[in-house]
Design an enzyme around this catalytic site. Structure first.
Site, PDB file in Angstrom:
ATOM      1  N   GLY A  56      -1.577  -5.328   2.158  1.00  0.00           N
ATOM      2  CA  GLY A  56      -2.903  -5.313   1.480  1.00  0.00           C
ATOM      3  C   GLY A  56      -2.979  -6.746   0.674  1.00  0.00           C
TER       4      GLY A  56
ATOM      5  N   ARG B 208      -1.243  -6.689   8.573  1.00  0.00           N
ATOM      6  CA  ARG B 208      -0.158  -5.724   8.931  1.00  0.00           C
ATOM      7  C   ARG B 208       0.198  -5.919  10.347  1.00  0.00           C
ATOM      8  NH1 ARG B 208      -0.806  -2.737   4.136  1.00  0.00           N
ATOM      9  NH2 ARG B 208      -2.969  -2.474   3.710  1.00  0.00           N
TER      10      ARG B 208
ATOM     11  N   ASP C 141       6.003  -2.829  -0.817  1.00  0.00           N
ATOM     12  CA  ASP C 141       7.356  -2.114  -0.158  1.00  0.00           C
ATOM     13  C   ASP C 141       7.430  -2.303   1.312  1.00  0.00           C
ATOM     14  OD1 ASP C 141       8.374  -1.250  -2.307  1.00  0.00           O
ATOM     15  OD2 ASP C 141       7.738   0.978  -1.996  1.00  0.00           O
TER      16      ASP C 141
ATOM     17  N   THR D 106       0.951  -6.027  -5.062  1.00  0.00           N
ATOM     18  CA  THR D 106       0.093  -4.889  -4.614  1.00  0.00           C
ATOM     19  C   THR D 106      -0.741  -4.576  -5.609  1.00  0.00           C
ATOM     20  OG1 THR D 106       0.082  -2.603  -3.864  1.00  0.00           O
ATOM     21  CG2 THR D 106       2.177  -3.472  -4.811  1.00  0.00           C
TER      22      THR D 106
ATOM     23  N   ASP E 279      -1.436  -1.262  -6.016  1.00  0.00           N
ATOM     24  CA  ASP E 279      -0.814  -0.080  -6.240  1.00  0.00           C
ATOM     25  C   ASP E 279       0.276   0.067  -7.350  1.00  0.00           C
ATOM     26  OD1 ASP E 279      -2.582   0.295  -4.192  1.00  0.00           O
ATOM     27  OD2 ASP E 279      -1.224   0.604  -2.807  1.00  0.00           O
TER      28      ASP E 279
ATOM     29  N   ASP F 149       3.099   0.440  -7.172  1.00  0.00           N
ATOM     30  CA  ASP F 149       4.036   1.465  -6.713  1.00  0.00           C
ATOM     31  C   ASP F 149       5.545   0.794  -6.107  1.00  0.00           C
ATOM     32  OD1 ASP F 149       2.939   0.160  -4.551  1.00  0.00           O
ATOM     33  OD2 ASP F 149       2.682   2.020  -3.254  1.00  0.00           O
TER      34      ASP F 149
ATOM     35  N   ARG G 160      -3.189   4.206  -2.416  1.00  0.00           N
ATOM     36  CA  ARG G 160      -2.355   4.924  -1.429  1.00  0.00           C
ATOM     37  C   ARG G 160      -1.762   6.294  -1.953  1.00  0.00           C
ATOM     38  NH1 ARG G 160       0.576   1.574   3.141  1.00  0.00           N
ATOM     39  NH2 ARG G 160      -0.450  -0.162   2.367  1.00  0.00           N
TER      40      ARG G 160
END
Ligand code: ADP
Ligand code: F6P
Length: 324
Positions: free
Chosen positions: A15, A76, A107, A129, A131, A133, A175
């Site tokens: 993303g 992707r 990741d 990202t 996120d 994460d 996500r």
């Protein structure tokens, strides 16, 4: 500078995230400053396999630091998850004289970077990202812009929600991670904050909370729901049926990934991008760059991918107390 590194590549993958352009700019300029050529790989690993490779110079990254998205494009790519795809990618790097690669992504993109490194191409990952994460870093490129975009949008929903005395469920991205939800939940003063890492699916507790707040005279009830929990629309229907209070769901969606990056995203993307170029030009490989307690760090990708990241317990507890 290592004798071996003459040309590096840079790509963005997964993303997109605001600040990726600042990172690309920093990689390009820091490498060129030490006599290393840079090639831009378009559309992530897919573009590598399709040989969408362009020469970059200091001017090709002019006027991009303030722009959202990624000038290189992103994708992707299923083929790159296969060993065959990874071998092909490494061969293409060799064909174009690319000795090393900076991969900007999350990741998943790091796993691709790890694979490329195993195939003999020196590779460094940068955390890109919205996120947040990625375990080995306190900061990921794009998170700050995303939470500010979401926060401003949620303020607007709150205005109309109060005027109509409605309950609002606002779904934010992330996500499977709840960091955007946690930060916005606290910053927007939400009455309920639902995080995938913590949610017990006790909807009755939320319903009781809404009814009790309404009795206390609150004109709105804001629920920040994380994408990882989802189902905001059906949740809204059930809550409305149980409380008799009009309830609407708003899914913020992709607006959270766009827009001009904040100062923090531009700054850290620039510093980390420069550092990635430095360690790549020094001959390091299979590393990821991050920020911990305000300090630049780099870790072996295998170690970084094995690290765990949890919602900070104290911050979560505070978020619950403040929403009372
Ligand atoms: P993100 O980098 O944001 O986590 P993805 O998980 O979609 O996003 O990963 C981005 C891309 O990285 C994938 O489309 C794929 O090309 C590559 N990738 C993901 N997992 C692997 C893997 N195990 N091995 C090699 N490449 C991978
Ligand atoms: O990883 C960033 C992110 O925006 C997540 O928050 C979200 O789950 C995902 O990407 C959406 O990906 P796609 O662009 O494939 O819909």
């Amino acid at each position: 500078m290592s004798d071996k590194i003459k040309t590096i590549g840079v790509l963005t993958s997964g993303g997109d995230a605001p600040g990726m352009n600042a990172a690309i700019r920093a990689v390009v300029r820091k490498a060129i400053a030490q006599g290393v050529s840079v090639k831009g790989i378009k559309k992530g690993y897919q573009g590598l396999l399709n040989e969408e490779i362009v020469d970059m110079d200091v001017h090709s990254v002019s006027d991009i630091i303030q722009r959202g998205g990624t000038i290189l494009g992103t994708a992707r790519c299923k083929e790159f998850v296969t060993e065959e795809g990874q071998k092909k990618g490494a061969d293409i790097c060799r064909k174009y004289g690319i000795d090393g690669m900076v991969v900007i992504g999350g990741d998943g993109s790091y796993r691709g970077a790890q694979a490329l490194s195993k195939q003999g191409i020196n590779t460094i990952g940068l955390p890109g990202t919205i996120d947040l994460d990625i375990s080995c870093t306190d900061y990921t490129i794009g998170f700050d812009t995303a939470i500010n975009t979401a926060m401003q949008a949620i303020d607007k929903v709150r205005d109309t929600s109060s005027s109509h005395e409605r309950c609002s469920i606002i779904e934010v991205m992330g996500r499977n991670a709840g960091y955007i939800a946690l930060w916005c939940g606290v910053a927007n003063g939400a009455e309920d904050i639902l995080l995938p890492e913590k949610y017990d699916f006790n909807e009755q507790r939320i319903i009781n909370n809404i009814i009790s707040n309404r009795k206390k005279g609150k004109t709105h009830h804001l629920i920040i729901n994380a994408e990882g929990i989802g189902h905001s629309t059906s949740m809204a229907r059930r809550i409305e049926a149980a409380t008799g209070i009009e309830t609407r769901a708003t899914i913020l969606g992709y607006m959270q990934r766009g827009g001009s990056p904040t100062c923090k995203d531009r700054y850290y993307a620039s510093i980390m991008g420069a550092y990635a170029a430095d360690i790549l030009c020094e001959g390091k490989t299979n590393r990821v760059v991050g920020m911990q307690h305000g300090v630049l760090v780099d870790f072996d990708i295998d170690e970084a991918l094995a690290m765990q990241k949890d919602i900070p317990e104290y911050e979560y507890e505070v978020s619950k107390v403040l929403s009372m």
